[in-house]
Scaffold this active site. Structure first.
Site, mmCIF file in Angstrom:
data_model
loop_
_atom_site.group_PDB
_atom_site.id
_atom_site.type_symbol
_atom_site.label_atom_id
_atom_site.label_comp_id
_atom_site.label_asym_id
_atom_site.label_seq_id
_atom_site.Cartn_x
_atom_site.Cartn_y
_atom_site.Cartn_z
ATOM 1 N N HIS A 203 1.088 -0.969 -0.179
ATOM 2 C CA HIS A 203 0.032 0.128 -0.371
ATOM 3 C C HIS A 203 1.035 1.002 0.149
ATOM 4 O O HIS A 203 1.385 1.588 1.477
ATOM 5 C CB HIS A 203 -1.159 -0.360 1.450
ATOM 6 C CG HIS A 203 -1.774 0.790 1.070
ATOM 7 N ND1 HIS A 203 -2.841 0.943 0.704
ATOM 8 C CD2 HIS A 203 -1.733 2.459 1.345
ATOM 9 C CE1 HIS A 203 -3.692 1.782 0.478
ATOM 10 N NE2 HIS A 203 -3.295 2.742 1.169
ATOM 11 N N CYS A 204 1.093 1.989 -1.337
ATOM 12 C CA CYS A 204 1.216 3.098 -1.306
ATOM 13 C C CYS A 204 1.559 4.202 -0.694
ATOM 14 O O CYS A 204 0.649 4.871 -0.953
ATOM 15 C CB CYS A 204 2.401 3.201 -2.853
ATOM 16 S SG CYS A 204 3.369 4.459 -2.829
ATOM 17 N N GLN A 205 1.601 4.759 1.108
ATOM 18 C CA GLN A 205 0.429 6.058 1.585
ATOM 19 C C GLN A 205 1.417 6.363 1.395
ATOM 20 O O GLN A 205 1.076 7.805 1.747
ATOM 21 C CB GLN A 205 0.288 4.991 2.713
ATOM 22 C CG GLN A 205 -0.524 5.705 3.657
ATOM 23 C CD GLN A 205 -2.129 6.338 4.012
ATOM 24 O OE1 GLN A 205 -2.396 5.509 3.153
ATOM 25 N NE2 GLN A 205 -2.222 7.232 4.437
ATOM 26 N N ASN A 210 -1.108 7.349 -2.601
ATOM 27 C CA ASN A 210 -1.976 6.414 -1.577
ATOM 28 C C ASN A 210 -3.107 5.701 -2.166
ATOM 29 O O ASN A 210 -4.411 6.213 -1.611
ATOM 30 C CB ASN A 210 -3.174 8.162 -1.080
ATOM 31 C CG ASN A 210 -3.489 7.923 -0.237
ATOM 32 O OD1 ASN A 210 -4.038 7.745 0.778
ATOM 33 N ND2 ASN A 210 -4.658 9.096 -0.332
ATOM 34 N N ASN A 211 -2.513 5.098 -2.695
ATOM 35 C CA ASN A 211 -3.733 3.697 -3.532
ATOM 36 C C ASN A 211 -2.742 2.705 -3.072
ATOM 37 O O ASN A 211 -1.679 2.428 -2.565
ATOM 38 C CB ASN A 211 -3.563 4.552 -5.153
ATOM 39 C CG ASN A 211 -4.715 3.693 -5.008
ATOM 40 O OD1 ASN A 211 -5.664 2.075 -4.475
ATOM 41 N ND2 ASN A 211 -4.526 3.623 -6.552
#
Length: 398
Positions: A203-205, A210-211
């Site tokens: 999860h590329c936070q 943000n996805n």
């Protein structure tokens, strides 16, 4: 006299009897308390006992509050980080167009001008396209299927919102403990999205999307990292001479500013001498230094991340699968067996499958140019891609 002695003896016997009775009651209370403690400890151990408990499970349990904080708090920071990335990238593009492009047009030869204009705009288009697709494309989720107990006590599948075709295509390898639904191969549960993600990588936070990065946007994520790294390297190399000149000019500004203040302090009138550098010159030199430092830092950090993902793609695995395959490789090594990744087709073929290259012209139309083509497969099952000509023996999913 004798009556007094008898009364005293009777009193002493009564006192000794009371002391003996109190001691017995005290020992009985201590014994009951010990029995309750042992019984409570036994009940607690019976409720919490797990034969699979080890140091990793204990460590995960201790860090569970931290995971909860990350899942429920940092998810709201994603929009802020995306806006920050867009703002920093826009500032670099504005500096290039306002400060550097006029200088390039005035000083460079026509051949170099054409090169910078062509490569710079191509790289910018690729960055914007893949970043937009990465943050707006869903990573892919399994059909909404729930497991429930039937009337005869046997488990049955209930389809909630998906068609019969999707239900038939769904090949459940295991059951998600949080979704309580069939989980296809290479699918993992994202605690931030609170859903299962097909071929989940991570999860590329923090600072990019943000996805979730999964089956349908993994290529967009990697392409964005690759082209952003290439753009930062391009700006760092092209602006090296300008950076040195700008840095030297800023140092001269500081030195002349000190000399000007010293001269102004020794003068008898109140009017200070005019500044040596104008505001426009100061802004130009500081913008060039800002551009070079930011691009060089991003090139190092993002370049390392890009190389890491490139190595994973070469091996045909995701970030999560790397840890799973590592444990599986160690487990089989102890038994004298060799582990083989069932989703790896060889280094070169892994890249072709990942990029969606079926024919040679796809290297131009799908890799070097913006392309919204879908990846191979649905993410629910993993058949042999059409670009693969060599058949492989099917293996069980891990």
């Amino acid at each position: 006299m004798r009556s007094r002695q008898r009364m005293l003896a009777a009193a002493m016997r009564l006192l000794l009897k009371c002391l003996r009775l109190g001691r017995r009651r005290r020992f009985k209370l201590v014994r009951q308390a010990g029995q309750l403690w042992r019984y409570g400890r036994l009940c607690l151990r019976s409720l919490l006992y797990n034969s699979f408990t080890d140091s990793d499970v204990v460590l995960d349990s201790l860090f569970e509050p931290v995971y909860w904080l990350v899942d429920h708090v940092t998810r709201w920071f994603g929009v802020v980080f995306v806006a920050l990335v867009i703002g920093l990238t826009s500032s670099i593009v504005a500096i290039v167009y306002i400060c550097l492009l006029p200088l390039i047009l005035q000083t460079y030869t026509p051949a170099w001008i054409c090169w910078h204009l062509a490569y710079g705009h191509w790289n910018l288009i690729m960055i914007v396209f893949h970043y937009y697709k990465a943050i707006t494309t869903s990573p892919g989720h399994p059909p909404q299927v729930r497991l429930s107990l039937g009337t005869k006590g046997q488990r049955s599948l209930l389809q909630l919102g998906a068609g019969d075709q999707a239900k038939n295509d769904l090949t459940g390898v295991s059951i998600c403990r949080k979704c309580i639904a069939p989980k296809p191969a290479r699918t993992h549960h994202c605690s931030i999205c609170n859903r299962c993600v097909l071929k989940m990588d991570h999860h590329c936070q923090a600072a990019w999307l943000n996805n979730c990065v999964g089956h349908y946007n993994h290529r967009y994520f990697f392409s964005f990292c690759l082209f952003m790294t290439m753009g930062c390297i391009y700006c760092s190399i092209s602006g090296w001479d300008m950076f040195r000149d700008a840095y030297a000019a800023i140092e001269r500004m500081k030195q002349l500013e000190k000399e000007r203040l010293q001269v102004a302090a020794n003068q008898t009138y109140y009017q200070t001498p005019p500044p040596t550098f104008s505001f426009r010159q100061r802004a130009f030199h500081k913008s060039v230094v800002y551009l070079w430092v930011l691009c060089s830092s991003v090139a190092l950090a993002l370049g390392a991340l890009t190389l890491w993902h490139a190595a994973l793609i070469t091996r045909g695995e995701t970030s999560i699968e790397r840890h799973i395959n590592k444990k599986e490789r160690q487990r089989l090594q102890k038994k004298g067996k060799v582990f083989r990744n069932p989703y790896s087709y060889g280094s070169w073929d892994n890249w072709k499958v990942f990029l969606g290259v079926d024919v040679p012209r796809h290297w131009l139309t799908r890799v070097l140019l913006p392309s919204p083509h879908l990846p191979h497969g649905t993410g629910l099952s993993w058949e042999l891609p059409p670009c693969m000509t060599k058949q492989r023996t099917p293996l069980l999913a891990i």
